[in-house]
Design a protein around this motif. Structure first.
Motif, PDB file in Angstrom:
ATOM      1  N   GLY A   1      14.612 -19.727  -5.316  1.00 60.21           N
ATOM      2  CA  GLY A   1      13.725 -18.505  -4.707  1.00 60.21           C
ATOM      3  C   GLY A   1      13.807 -16.914  -5.698  1.00 60.21           C
ATOM      4  N   ASP A   2      13.284 -16.529  -6.560  1.00 59.99           N
ATOM      5  CA  ASP A   2      13.310 -15.173  -5.930  1.00 59.99           C
ATOM      6  C   ASP A   2      12.147 -14.240  -6.824  1.00 59.99           C
ATOM      7  OD1 ASP A   2      11.360 -16.176  -8.204  1.00 59.99           O
ATOM      8  OD2 ASP A   2      12.012 -15.839 -10.127  1.00 59.99           O
ATOM      9  N   ASN A   3      12.670 -13.349  -6.789  1.00 62.56           N
ATOM     10  CA  ASN A   3      11.780 -12.160  -7.084  1.00 62.56           C
ATOM     11  C   ASN A   3      12.295 -10.504  -7.973  1.00 62.56           C
ATOM     12  OD1 ASN A   3       9.908 -10.291  -5.467  1.00 62.56           O
ATOM     13  ND2 ASN A   3      10.876 -10.052  -4.089  1.00 62.56           N
TER      14      ASN A   3
ATOM     15  N   SER B   1      24.313 -20.837  -4.593  1.00 59.84           N
ATOM     16  CA  SER B   1      24.494 -19.163  -5.128  1.00 59.84           C
ATOM     17  C   SER B   1      23.308 -18.779  -5.648  1.00 59.84           C
ATOM     18  CB  SER B   1      24.220 -20.606  -6.604  1.00 59.84           C
ATOM     19  OG  SER B   1      24.244 -19.568  -8.374  1.00 59.84           O
ATOM     20  N   LEU B   2      23.286 -17.356  -5.248  1.00 56.09           N
ATOM     21  CA  LEU B   2      22.630 -16.378  -5.262  1.00 56.09           C
ATOM     22  C   LEU B   2      23.323 -14.687  -6.900  1.00 56.09           C
ATOM     23  CD1 LEU B   2      23.741 -15.256  -2.164  1.00 56.09           C
ATOM     24  CD2 LEU B   2      21.663 -16.810  -2.632  1.00 56.09           C
ATOM     25  N   SER B   3      22.274 -15.113  -7.215  1.00 55.04           N
ATOM     26  CA  SER B   3      22.403 -14.274  -8.280  1.00 55.04           C
ATOM     27  C   SER B   3      22.229 -12.573  -8.275  1.00 55.04           C
ATOM     28  CB  SER B   3      22.508 -14.734  -9.604  1.00 55.04           C
ATOM     29  OG  SER B   3      23.727 -15.439  -9.445  1.00 55.04           O
ATOM     30  N   ALA B   4      22.379 -12.022  -9.013  1.00 55.37           N
ATOM     31  CA  ALA B   4      21.577 -10.127  -8.656  1.00 55.37           C
ATOM     32  C   ALA B   4      21.445  -9.553 -10.187  1.00 55.37           C
ATOM     33  CB  ALA B   4      21.321  -9.355  -8.037  1.00 55.37           C
ATOM     34  N   TYR B   5      20.694  -9.128 -10.998  1.00 56.57           N
ATOM     35  CA  TYR B   5      19.928  -8.890 -12.399  1.00 56.57           C
ATOM     36  C   TYR B   5      19.801  -7.253 -12.380  1.00 56.57           C
ATOM     37  CZ  TYR B   5      21.301 -13.351 -14.071  1.00 56.57           C
ATOM     38  OH  TYR B   5      22.112 -14.635 -14.654  1.00 56.57           O
TER      39      TYR B   5
ATOM     40  N   TYR C   1      18.170 -13.999  -7.399  1.00 59.67           N
ATOM     41  CA  TYR C   1      17.762 -15.428  -7.704  1.00 59.67           C
ATOM     42  C   TYR C   1      18.177 -15.964  -6.540  1.00 59.67           C
ATOM     43  CZ  TYR C   1      20.701 -17.346 -10.472  1.00 59.67           C
ATOM     44  OH  TYR C   1      21.280 -17.865 -11.405  1.00 59.67           O
ATOM     45  N   ALA C   2      17.880 -16.500  -5.191  1.00 58.50           N
ATOM     46  CA  ALA C   2      18.908 -17.845  -5.079  1.00 58.50           C
ATOM     47  C   ALA C   2      18.454 -19.874  -4.738  1.00 58.50           C
ATOM     48  CB  ALA C   2      18.781 -17.638  -3.130  1.00 58.50           C
TER      49      ALA C   2
END
Length: 134
Positions: free
Chosen positions: A86-88, A45-49, A75-76
């Motif tokens: 994992g996130d950044n 599940s991959l998301s971006a904000y 994040y993934a």
């Protein structure tokens, strides 16, 4: 042709023309490829904000101001019996050149497998946000 708006300042005819742009509408092209060098995980599940607003996988249109600092959070999440995450977060400050020429921001996310035969191995994702004048 760009739909730029903001402050435009012009000098007298036959003189140098100075353009000052304070705000512009930008079109986002969004990509989130996985580095194929690893075989860690398979259900992601991959998301971006962008500034706490979830990014549509098809991109979108955003309005930015000169000197505005934008927050990119990605994040993934591996959806299995023992999920790994994992996130950044990356911050980017918009310049007047960015509003005219566009800009690209990349966010790298590493996810480390914490159990099983692949413990310690990493999956690697690069989220790419490419903005062009609308």
């Amino acid at each position: 042709q760009s739909k730029l708006f903001g402050d435009i300042i012009r000098k007298l005819p036959n003189a140098d023309v100075t353009v000052s742009l304070s705000q512009a509408q930008m079109t986002l092209k969004y990509n989130k490829p996985r580095n194929q060098g690893t075989n860690i995980g398979h259900e992601w599940s991959l998301s971006a904000y962008i500034d706490d607003e979830k990014v549509n996988d098809k991109g979108g249109t955003y309005t930015f101001n000169v000197d505005e600092t934008i927050e990119f959070y990605c994040y993934a999440y591996e959806a299995d019996n023992s999920p790994d995450v994992g996130d950044n977060t990356v911050y980017y400050t918009v310049t007047d050149e960015d509003l005219i020429n566009g800009f690209t921001v990349e966010v790298e996310v590493y996810v480390t497998e914490d159990r099983g035969k692949n413990a310690g191995e990493q999956a690697y994702f690069v989220y790419t946000f490419e903005f062009t004048p609308a």
